[in-house]
Design an enzyme around this catalytic site. Structure first.
Site: not given
Ligand code: GLN
Length: 484
Positions: A78, A153, A177
């Site tokens: 990532k 994400s 995410s």
């Molecule tokens: N979707 C969640 C957010 O936007 C979690 C994101 C994540 O786990 N990095 O904060």
């Protein structure tokens, strides 16, 4: 040979037995990336030259009987993990040209074990999002249906593993995410206990919640790599002072007599029929394997989303204050004065979701509101953690859906942040409590996959993987792959 059809474990065996070389394996994936990724957009950077050089070194080590534990296995990282001399963008214009002067511990550990980086995967900007539509480098597509989102994400990591452009990928999880995109792309994704995996060189979003992990095609593959990523790191003060656990040891042990908790607060909620059916079927499979099903209560669980959307933005507003155009990252053109430099750099360098989070976070932390919001959220966070501790006195793992449904169409939720935030309703509690969680494929609807989540007690990644593996030895959901 269809090398991408082999599991990571099988690829490692093949390399050891010299059935194929790492250069062959790596080239095979690089070819698949160049053929399919223009459409999927799962990579921000493909590190072809780097990959082939490292694959060659791995092959030489095999020849000289000096091979490393994961030698020659390809992986995608990532683009939140810093890689020295190679761009690390975090999906943002702010870091679109950033080359870190050092590498993250996660990258270094896997590199030291011989893994070959294929490239850096696309992601929501600064890991904020659930659909991979907030990336400065454009949206990522779901290989199961390219009109649909891969989740976020870590959408690039999930998309490339699901499309078999990489056998496995690293990912991070602040509120879901890893698990949410794993669910939406038909993969196994595990977020370990907070502190298991070093955050050194992992670009910060919300430091008390962020945790690195993997998306893989099976629990077995996930175990192999998560073990390599884990362990104490003196460079991260929140890293647990524990050796990397042996995650393969218990994988094949039967789960007979072990207890699965179903939180009544989750199951009281109305779910789409296909979600309910997939979860019920999974429960039946577990019963058949000898597990006992117990109802548990997590009475404060409904507070999780509001708590998260105070704490995560608050920490993000502090973490992202470093992007000011002075030290590194994007700088606006011809600033009039220092204030103009700060303001325009941040206005031009951040996307709208990141700005929304900074605004909420700054508000929640400001004098006068701190007690009412931030402090209150921290206290409520403890209540959620206490509920889990209580539940784990009675059960080994807690089962629920990972996501409220299957993937959704690109653009469908982009104008409605609350709808988007609800994607993580089942995943966020584990982050608040610092607990490990895994998502595994357990069904599908209209050709799109769906996952279930298992949450374990602190440090019990091995138990989660054991439950996931025993399910995967008795079902085929994880073997289904999209036609790309
Ligand atoms: N979707 C969640 C957010 O936007 C979690 C994101 C994540 O786990 N990095 O904060």
């Amino acid at each position: 040979m269809n090398l991408h059809k082999l599991t990571l474990r099988e690829q490692l065996e093949g390399l050891k037995k010299n059935e194929f070389s790492s250069v062959e394996l790596t080239s095979h994936y690089l070819e698949r990336i160049s053929k399919h990724d223009e459409e999927l957009n799962s990579f921000i950077t493909v590190t072809e030259e780097h990959a082939l050089t490292h694959a060659k070194l791995a092959d030489d080590r095999y020849k000289n009987n000096q091979s490393l534990p994961l030698d020659g296995l390809p992986i995608a990282h990532k683009d939140i993990f810093c890689t020295k001399g190679i761009k690390t963008t975090c999906g943002s214009k702010m870091l679109s040209d950033f080359e870190a002067p050092y590498s993250s511990t996660v990258y270094t550990k896997l590199d030291n074990m011989g893994m070959v980086m294929l490239g850096k995967t696309n992601m929501d900007e600064f890991a904020m999002g659930s659909s991979n539509e907030t990336s400065y480098f454009g949206p990522v597509k779901n290989p199961w249906n390219k009109k649909y989102v891969p989740g976020g994400s870590s959408g690039g990591s999930a998309s490339c593993v699901s499309a078999e452009l990489a056998p496995i990928a690293t990912a991070t999880d602040t509120g879901g995410s890893i698990r949410q995109p794993a669910s939406l792309c038909g993969l196994t994704g595990i977020k370990p206990t907070y502190g298991r995996v070093s955050r050194y060189g992992m670009i910060a979003f919300a430091s008390s919640l962020d945790q690195g992990g993997v998306v893989a095609r099976s629990a077995e593959d996930a175990a192999l790599i998560l073990e390599g990523m884990s362990g104490h790191d003196p460079k991260d003060s929140t890293s647990l002072k524990l050796e990397a656990p042996d995650l393969l040891k218990n994988l094949d042990k039967p789960i007979k007599g072990m207890k699965i908790g179903l939180p009544k607060e989750f199951f009281e909620k109305e779910m789409p029929e296909f979600v309910e059916k997939a979860i019920q079927d999974a429960i039946e499979t577990y019963k058949h394997l000898g597990a006992e099903i117990v109802e548990v209560s997590l009475k404060n669980i409904n507070l999780s989303l509001p708590i998260y959307y105070i704490i995560a933005p608050a920490e993000c507003s502090a973490n992202l204050s470093r992007y000011d155009g002075v030290r590194y990252g994007y700088r606006c053109e011809d600033p009039k004065d220092l204030e103009d430099l700060f303001m325009r750099t941040r206005e031009e360098g951040f996307g709208s979701e990141v700005k929304r989070r900074i605004l909420i976070g700054t508000y929640a932390l400001s004098a006068g509101f701190y007690d009412a919001y931030y402090l209150k959220a921290q206290k409520c966070r403890q209540l959620v953690a206490n509920d889990f501790s209580e539940a784990f006195k009675a059960v080994d793992v807690i089962l629920s859906p990972t996501t409220p449904g299957t993937s959704f169409k690109a653009g469908e939720k982009s104008d409605d942040p609350i709808e988007m935030y609800l994607q993580d309703i089942f995943t966020i509690p584990a982050n608040l409590a610092g607990l490990p969680g895994i998502s595994i494929p357990c069904g599908e609807n209209s050709g799109l996959p769906l996952g279930m989540q298992l949450v374990g007690n602190s440090l019990q990644e091995d138990k989660l993987l054991q439950f996931a593996h025993s399910y995967q030895m008795n079902t085929d959901w994880h073997k289904k792959m999209p036609n790309i």
